[in-house]
Design an enzyme around this catalytic site. Structure first.
Site, PDB file in Angstrom:
ATOM      1  N   ARG A  64       0.779  -1.153  -0.075  1.00  0.00           N
ATOM      2  CA  ARG A  64       0.099   0.151   0.026  1.00  0.00           C
ATOM      3  C   ARG A  64       0.862   1.364   0.023  1.00  0.00           C
ATOM      4  NH1 ARG A  64      -3.988  -2.808  -1.373  1.00  0.00           N
ATOM      5  NH2 ARG A  64      -4.657  -4.366   0.187  1.00  0.00           N
ATOM      6  N   ARG A  87       4.561   9.470  16.875  1.00  0.00           N
ATOM      7  CA  ARG A  87       3.847  10.255  15.965  1.00  0.00           C
ATOM      8  C   ARG A  87       4.459  11.540  15.899  1.00  0.00           C
ATOM      9  NH1 ARG A  87       0.234  12.390  12.199  1.00  0.00           N
ATOM     10  NH2 ARG A  87      -0.950  14.088  12.922  1.00  0.00           N
ATOM     11  N   SER A 114       1.410  17.278  11.396  1.00  0.00           N
ATOM     12  CA  SER A 114       0.967  18.405  11.477  1.00  0.00           C
ATOM     13  C   SER A 114      -0.562  18.607  12.083  1.00  0.00           C
ATOM     14  CB  SER A 114       1.096  18.872  10.092  1.00  0.00           C
ATOM     15  OG  SER A 114       0.027  18.521   9.397  1.00  0.00           O
ATOM     16  N   ASP A 139      -1.336  25.121  10.043  1.00  0.00           N
ATOM     17  CA  ASP A 139      -2.336  26.204   9.881  1.00  0.00           C
ATOM     18  C   ASP A 139      -3.147  26.717  11.075  1.00  0.00           C
ATOM     19  OD1 ASP A 139      -3.193  23.092   8.904  1.00  0.00           O
ATOM     20  OD2 ASP A 139      -4.778  24.383   9.563  1.00  0.00           O
TER      21      ASP A 139
HETATM   22  N1  HPA Z   1      -7.612  19.717  10.481  1.00  0.00           N
HETATM   23  C1  HPA Z   1      -7.220  18.397  10.697  1.00  0.00           C
HETATM   24  N2  HPA Z   1      -6.150  17.831  10.470  1.00  0.00           N
HETATM   25  C2  HPA Z   1      -5.202  18.732  10.263  1.00  0.00           C
HETATM   26  C3  HPA Z   1      -5.232  20.023  10.130  1.00  0.00           C
HETATM   27  C4  HPA Z   1      -6.641  20.725  10.083  1.00  0.00           C
HETATM   28  O1  HPA Z   1      -6.778  21.772   9.945  1.00  0.00           O
HETATM   29  N3  HPA Z   1      -4.040  20.705   9.990  1.00  0.00           N
HETATM   30  C5  HPA Z   1      -3.113  19.625   9.964  1.00  0.00           C
HETATM   31  N4  HPA Z   1      -3.727  18.652  10.143  1.00  0.00           N
END
Ligand code: HPA
Length: 236
Positions: free
Chosen positions: A46, A90, A93, A208
């Site tokens: 995978r 883990r 982000s 973000d």
């Molecule tokens: N939402 C969910 N998972 C994420 C986000 C998000 O805005 N940014 C990085 N991982």
């Protein structure tokens, strides 16, 4: 029972006792290329790239988890249960729910909140908040102090949904559970560790913000995330 349905590896010794798990398999390759020596590629099915190598004298495997709780749930379960992995860290982000967080801040997850049925369905826990493993978190804190990289200890939200009809709903989760940021994997990883009596931790870099709508590009992320990876590697 190896090879397993999702990791087509005959020999357990090719996987280290500690696995670093980014979501993106290409980030696993980046970590191996940037930080590790004597790297062997693990051919797992995978397309989930994996590599085993050495960070100094420490043997470590880096493998992508894929995105979301079902994906990390499958790979981490097979690593713990069938490949004798003891620790999974883990490195991911997250999106900021808290106005106090800035892009590229590094978070140490103490608890993951989720409305997911993962832990309940698995038969592990009916709770909505699951803990990371303390000994791993303490090692990560020590490494961050040594490297002088600030680490913010916090609660995060593990969500099953990236695109939401009601984008402001995050404010309720922030208020009610104290979740300062959102990702999509930790809750399932922590549930698996609990089920199998193993260890799990998670460090995240803010990519973000749901508050300010700022975001990093994929390219920026690749490089800026090295701080978090160094903390993880120095905790081994
Ligand atoms: N939402 C969910 N998972 C994420 C986000 C998000 O805005 N940014 C990085 N991982």
């Amino acid at each position: 029972m190896i090879p397993t349905p999702h990791i087509s590896l005959e020999n357990k010794d090719l996987i280290a006792k500690t696995v670093l798990m980014p979501g993106d398999p290409l980030r696993a390759k980046f970590i191996a290329d940037t930080f590790l020596t004597n790297v062997v590629e693990i051919n797992s099915v995978r397309n989930m790239l994996g590599y085993t190598g050495y960070y100094g004298k420490k043997k470590v495997t880096v493998m992508g988890s894929g995105m979301g709780m079902p994906s990390i749930g499958i790979y981490s379960y097979e690593l713990y249960k069938f490949y004798d992995v003891e620790n999974i860290i883990r490195v991911g982000s997250c999106g900021a729910y808290s106005p106090e967080l800035k892009l590229y801040d590094v978070l140490l997850v103490e608890k993951a909140y989720s409305e997911s049925s993962y832990a309940k369905t698995m038969g592990v826990s009916n709770r909505k908040l699951l803990n990371a493993t303390k000994v791993l978190n303490n090692r990560l804190i020590k490494a961050s102090e040594k490297l002088n990289i600030p680490l913010r200890k916090t609660i995060i939200h593990s969500s099953d949904v990236f695109y939401r009809m009601n984008p402001d709903e995050f404010k309720d989760i922030y208020q009610k559970y104290g979740a300062e940021a959102v990702e999509m994997e930790s809750f399932a990883l922590f549930a698996n560790a609990r089920a199998l009596n193993k260890r799990a931790a998670c460090i995240l870099t803010v990519s973000d913000s749901l508050v300010t709508h700022e975001a990093t590009t994929a390219e920026e992320r690749q490089n800026a995330f090295t701080k978090m990876m160094e903390v993880a590697l120095n905790s081994l």
